[in-house]
Design a protein around this motif. Structure first.
Motif, PDB file in Angstrom:
ATOM      1  N   GLY A 489       0.803  -1.216   0.000  1.00 15.60           N
ATOM      2  CA  GLY A 489       0.000   0.000   0.000  1.00 15.60           C
ATOM      3  C   GLY A 489       0.836   1.266   0.000  1.00 15.60           C
ATOM      4  O   GLY A 489       0.347   2.333  -0.402  1.00 15.60           O
ATOM      5  N   LEU A 490       2.091   1.179   0.427  1.00 15.83           N
ATOM      6  CA  LEU A 490       2.957   2.357   0.450  1.00 15.83           C
ATOM      7  C   LEU A 490       3.438   2.733  -0.952  1.00 15.83           C
ATOM      8  O   LEU A 490       3.726   3.904  -1.208  1.00 15.83           O
ATOM      9  CB  LEU A 490       4.160   2.091   1.377  1.00 15.83           C
ATOM     10  CG  LEU A 490       5.110   3.267   1.639  1.00 15.83           C
ATOM     11  CD1 LEU A 490       4.377   4.379   2.389  1.00 15.83           C
ATOM     12  CD2 LEU A 490       6.344   2.807   2.413  1.00 15.83           C
ATOM     13  N   VAL A 491       3.517   1.763  -1.866  1.00 18.85           N
ATOM     14  CA  VAL A 491       4.142   2.023  -3.168  1.00 18.85           C
ATOM     15  C   VAL A 491       3.194   1.817  -4.358  1.00 18.85           C
ATOM     16  O   VAL A 491       3.544   2.184  -5.488  1.00 18.85           O
ATOM     17  CB  VAL A 491       5.389   1.131  -3.357  1.00 18.85           C
ATOM     18  CG1 VAL A 491       6.469   1.520  -2.366  1.00 18.85           C
ATOM     19  CG2 VAL A 491       5.035  -0.352  -3.204  1.00 18.85           C
ATOM     20  N   GLU A 492       2.027   1.249  -4.133  1.00 18.34           N
ATOM     21  CA  GLU A 492       1.116   1.002  -5.258  1.00 18.34           C
ATOM     22  C   GLU A 492       0.195   2.194  -5.463  1.00 18.34           C
ATOM     23  O   GLU A 492      -0.403   2.707  -4.518  1.00 18.34           O
ATOM     24  CB  GLU A 492       0.278  -0.257  -5.008  1.00 18.34           C
ATOM     25  CG  GLU A 492       1.028  -1.550  -5.258  1.00 18.34           C
ATOM     26  CD  GLU A 492       0.102  -2.756  -5.165  1.00 18.34           C
ATOM     27  OE1 GLU A 492      -0.953  -2.644  -4.527  1.00 18.34           O
ATOM     28  OE2 GLU A 492       0.459  -3.806  -5.719  1.00 18.34           O
ATOM     29  N   ARG A 493       0.076   2.638  -6.713  1.00 18.02           N
ATOM     30  CA  ARG A 493      -0.834   3.712  -7.094  1.00 18.02           C
ATOM     31  C   ARG A 493      -1.480   3.347  -8.424  1.00 18.02           C
ATOM     32  O   ARG A 493      -0.883   2.667  -9.255  1.00 18.02           O
ATOM     33  CB  ARG A 493      -0.099   5.059  -7.235  1.00 18.02           C
ATOM     34  CG  ARG A 493       0.479   5.595  -5.948  1.00 18.02           C
ATOM     35  CD  ARG A 493      -0.611   5.975  -4.955  1.00 18.02           C
ATOM     36  NE  ARG A 493      -0.042   6.439  -3.708  1.00 18.02           N
ATOM     37  CZ  ARG A 493       0.272   5.643  -2.688  1.00 18.02           C
ATOM     38  NH1 ARG A 493       0.069   4.336  -2.783  1.00 18.02           N
ATOM     39  NH2 ARG A 493       0.770   6.157  -1.581  1.00 18.02           N
ATOM     40  N   ARG A 494      -2.708   3.836  -8.614  1.00 16.56           N
ATOM     41  CA  ARG A 494      -3.394   3.595  -9.887  1.00 16.56           C
ATOM     42  C   ARG A 494      -2.627   4.236 -11.033  1.00 16.56           C
ATOM     43  O   ARG A 494      -2.186   5.376 -10.942  1.00 16.56           O
ATOM     44  CB  ARG A 494      -4.807   4.186  -9.837  1.00 16.56           C
ATOM     45  CG  ARG A 494      -5.739   3.466  -8.877  1.00 16.56           C
ATOM     46  CD  ARG A 494      -7.124   4.067  -8.921  1.00 16.56           C
ATOM     47  NE  ARG A 494      -8.014   3.405  -7.965  1.00 16.56           N
ATOM     48  CZ  ARG A 494      -9.284   3.743  -7.778  1.00 16.56           C
ATOM     49  NH1 ARG A 494      -9.806   4.738  -8.485  1.00 16.56           N
ATOM     50  NH2 ARG A 494     -10.024   3.102  -6.903  1.00 16.56           N
ATOM     51  N   GLY A 495      -2.498   3.483 -12.120  1.00 16.67           N
ATOM     52  CA  GLY A 495      -1.806   3.998 -13.290  1.00 16.67           C
ATOM     53  C   GLY A 495      -0.296   3.975 -13.176  1.00 16.67           C
ATOM     54  O   GLY A 495       0.391   4.551 -14.037  1.00 16.67           O
ATOM     55  N   GLU A 496       0.238   3.344 -12.148  1.00 11.50           N
ATOM     56  CA  GLU A 496       1.695   3.322 -11.953  1.00 11.50           C
ATOM     57  C   GLU A 496       2.115   1.901 -11.602  1.00 11.50           C
ATOM     58  O   GLU A 496       1.449   1.222 -10.817  1.00 11.50           O
ATOM     59  CB  GLU A 496       2.079   4.292 -10.831  1.00 11.50           C
ATOM     60  CG  GLU A 496       3.581   4.374 -10.571  1.00 11.50           C
ATOM     61  CD  GLU A 496       3.895   5.311  -9.397  1.00 11.50           C
ATOM     62  OE1 GLU A 496       4.455   6.375  -9.643  1.00 11.50           O
ATOM     63  OE2 GLU A 496       3.564   4.947  -8.246  1.00 11.50           O
ATOM     64  N   SER A 497       3.233   1.444 -12.158  1.00  9.75           N
ATOM     65  CA  SER A 497       3.719   0.108 -11.831  1.00  9.75           C
ATOM     66  C   SER A 497       4.328   0.121 -10.435  1.00  9.75           C
ATOM     67  O   SER A 497       4.759   1.157  -9.917  1.00  9.75           O
ATOM     68  CB  SER A 497       4.765  -0.351 -12.860  1.00  9.75           C
ATOM     69  OG  SER A 497       5.965   0.390 -12.709  1.00  9.75           O
TER      70      SER A 497
END
Length: 559
Positions: A489-497
């Protein structure tokens, strides 16, 4: 050349008869039929008698030069033409040949002409009678035809009326079908929007958008409280918290109540009345009452779902907070941890951290993540946390501990999976041992701020239907160096690997001031840089280790 011209003076009736007889012989010689000839002779006779009554007259009858027309001229006593009549011959004749047929007009000739005229008149009378019969027959046929036409017109008019009625009925049916389709489309779209949110504030705001101004000037939502009371559920600050009698009547009747400038629709889910939808100054409902009653039922289902969701979220949050332990005292190793729930949706997940002693001076630290959200994920997270502590009583190697957790998860919940990184460390000792199971790689930072990922040997997620090979990895952690464990959850974002997210985290971790504020400052700085500026769809967990020269006292705990 013989002359075919006839000129006869007329002074009275006898002269007129003789002139008529002469003209008749000329017409017979020209082959003129009885009917046409009689009509022409009658006209000539009438005109010559009329002129003779005023004095002397003269009748001149002659063909034209081409022999196609016979012309009769009536002149007065002065020789002036008073009347001219023409008769077209059935076929051209030789004008000179007609001269052979000029009669000597005398009494005998007149008598013969009289008999001939009488005979012609008889034939004409017979012909007239026959034509009268034919005319009567045609009149009868015409009347019957007219009656048939009138009957046909009546049938056509009736058919036209029936067609107009059928078209009107078809148009009404089409309009009714279009209205029904519009209502179903509205219900479908409204249901999709209502079911898309589990936040009651958003839900009631959506209800206002659906109702105002198409169906009412305003709307209020009342909730049935414990004990049977009614309270405002929409959170509107209009100062009116006393339910009107119509609202209470709708609860008692479990059905719509109209009156006093408002319509009150109970919110019924299953067999339970959850509250009342109050429309004040509503539009004339008519057929829309069924639509609004069904919409109220769907609103009730959405409210019930939101309440159940909030209850489950609160229970899961309570359970998770109980699972997040206070970090132990670890002289020689400074520790801090952070946990943030998701900003949207079921904001309680399966992320956890833990640090506990092994009894021989060593400690186990872990960051894990159970797939999913809600009570099920929180309960499984608690089971894995407890099982890890139990397994660590007999087994100290991180890889072996992951293997046992893998078997346990596959046995308890075959449909759930988890990732984890386990660290074994001895405070003051310059090395730590790690093993991972499908988890984002830890980050290592030296005292100068250089950051790199710790490349653990591949190990599958816990619970996958395979036999993963987890392997221990030893990493040097001298004084001033730091180790960061974190959940995705710290590194995952929508539209980003996720690789891009890890790259951002490496940059943030390396940019933190070295040695300032210890692990607490590092954890807060990372959260500010990675999370504060945007909402996260997942919960976030991180655990920071900072090696120190000597005893560090009590750890700062967790937040």
């Amino acid at each position: 050349m013989r002359r075919s011209r006839i000129e006869i003076p007329v002074r009275g009736t006898v002269d007129a008869a003789l002139a008529r007889t002469a003209a008749a012989h000329l017409l017979d010689a020209a082959g003129v039929a009885d009917e046409a000839g009689l009509g022409f002779l009658d006209a000539v006779t009438d005109r010559v008698l009329a002129e003779a009554g005023s004095g002397a007259a003269k009748l001149v009858v002659e063909p034209d030069a081409a022999g196609t027309v016979v012309r009769a001229t009536v002149r007065d006593g002065s020789g002036a033409d008073r009347w001219i009549g023409e008769l077209e011959l059935p076929a051209p004749v030789d004008p000179d040949a007609l001269a052979l047929h000029r009669p000597d007009v005398d009494t005998r000739t007149l008598a013969e002409e009289l008999l001939r005229v009488s005979s012609r008149a008889g034939r004409m009378a017979s012909l007239a009678a026959e034509r009268a019969r034919e005319l009567k027959w045609h009149q009868t046929e015409l009347e019957e035809t007219n009656q048939g036409v009138l009957a046909l017109h009546a049938e056509l008019a009736q058919a036209g009326d029936e067609q107009r009625r059928a078209l009107a009925a078809a148009r009404a049916a089409r309009d009714e079908a279009e209205t029904a389709r519009s209502r179903l489309t509205f219900l479908s779209a409204a249901s999709a929007h209502l079911m898309a949110t589990l936040d009651q504030r958003e839900l009631f705001a959506l209800v206002r958008e659906l109702m105002v101004p198409d169906f009412a000037d305003g709307v209020r939502v009342w909730a049935l409280l414990e004990g049977g009371g009614l309270g405002r559920a929409d959170g509107a600050a209009d100062g009116d918290d006393t339910p009107p009698s119509a609202v209470r009547a709708a609860v008692a009747a479990s059905g719509p109540v109209h009156g006093d400038g408002r319509s009150c629709l109970p919110l019924v889910s299953g067999s339970s009345v959850l509250g009342v939808l109050e429309l004040y100054r509503p539009r004339a409902l008519g057929d829309d009452e069924l639509l609004l009653t069904e919409l109220a039922r769907r609103i009730a289902v959405a409210v019930d779902n939101a309440r159940r969701f909030e209850h489950e979220r609160d229970v899961a949050a309570t359970l998770q907070r109980a699972m997040l332990t206070r970090l132990p005292r670890t002289p020689g190793m400074e520790l801090t941890a952070r946990y943030l729930p998701a900003a949207r949706g079921m904001n309680v997940g399966g992320d956890w951290y833990d640090v506990f002693p092994l009894g021989n001076g060593e400690f186990i630290g872990v960051v894990g993540d159970v797939t999913g959200h809600g009570i099920q994920a929180a309960v499984m997270m608690g089971q894995l946390r407890t099982a890890l502590r139990a397994y660590a009583l007999e087994e100290h190697r991180p890889a072996a501990l992951l293997a046992r957790l893998h078997r346990l998860l596959g046995h308890l919940e075959p449909d759930l999976f988890a990732t984890a990184v386990i660290v074994r460390f001895r405070p003051g000792h310059p090395e730590v041992t790690l093993a991972g199971a499908g988890h984002p790689p830890p980050l290592w930072r030296d005292a100068d701020g250089t950051v790199r990922t710790v490349d653990l040997l591949p190990g599958g997620m816990l619970g996958l239907p395979i036999d993963p090979a987890h392997t221990d990895t030893t990493v040097s952690l001298p004084p001033g160096a730091a180790l960061l464990l974190y959940s995705d959850g710290l590194v995952e974002r929508r539209g980003e690997s996720i690789d891009d997210g890890i790259g951002r985290l490496v940059k943030c971790f390396s940019g933190l001031p070295a040695g300032e504020g210890g692990p607490d400052a590092a954890a807060d700085g990372l959260l500010d840089a990675m999370i504060t500026q945007q909402d996260s769809d997942d919960d976030v967990c991180l655990l920071v280790f900072v090696a120190s020269e000597g005893p560090a006292g009590d750890g700062p705990g967790h937040r």
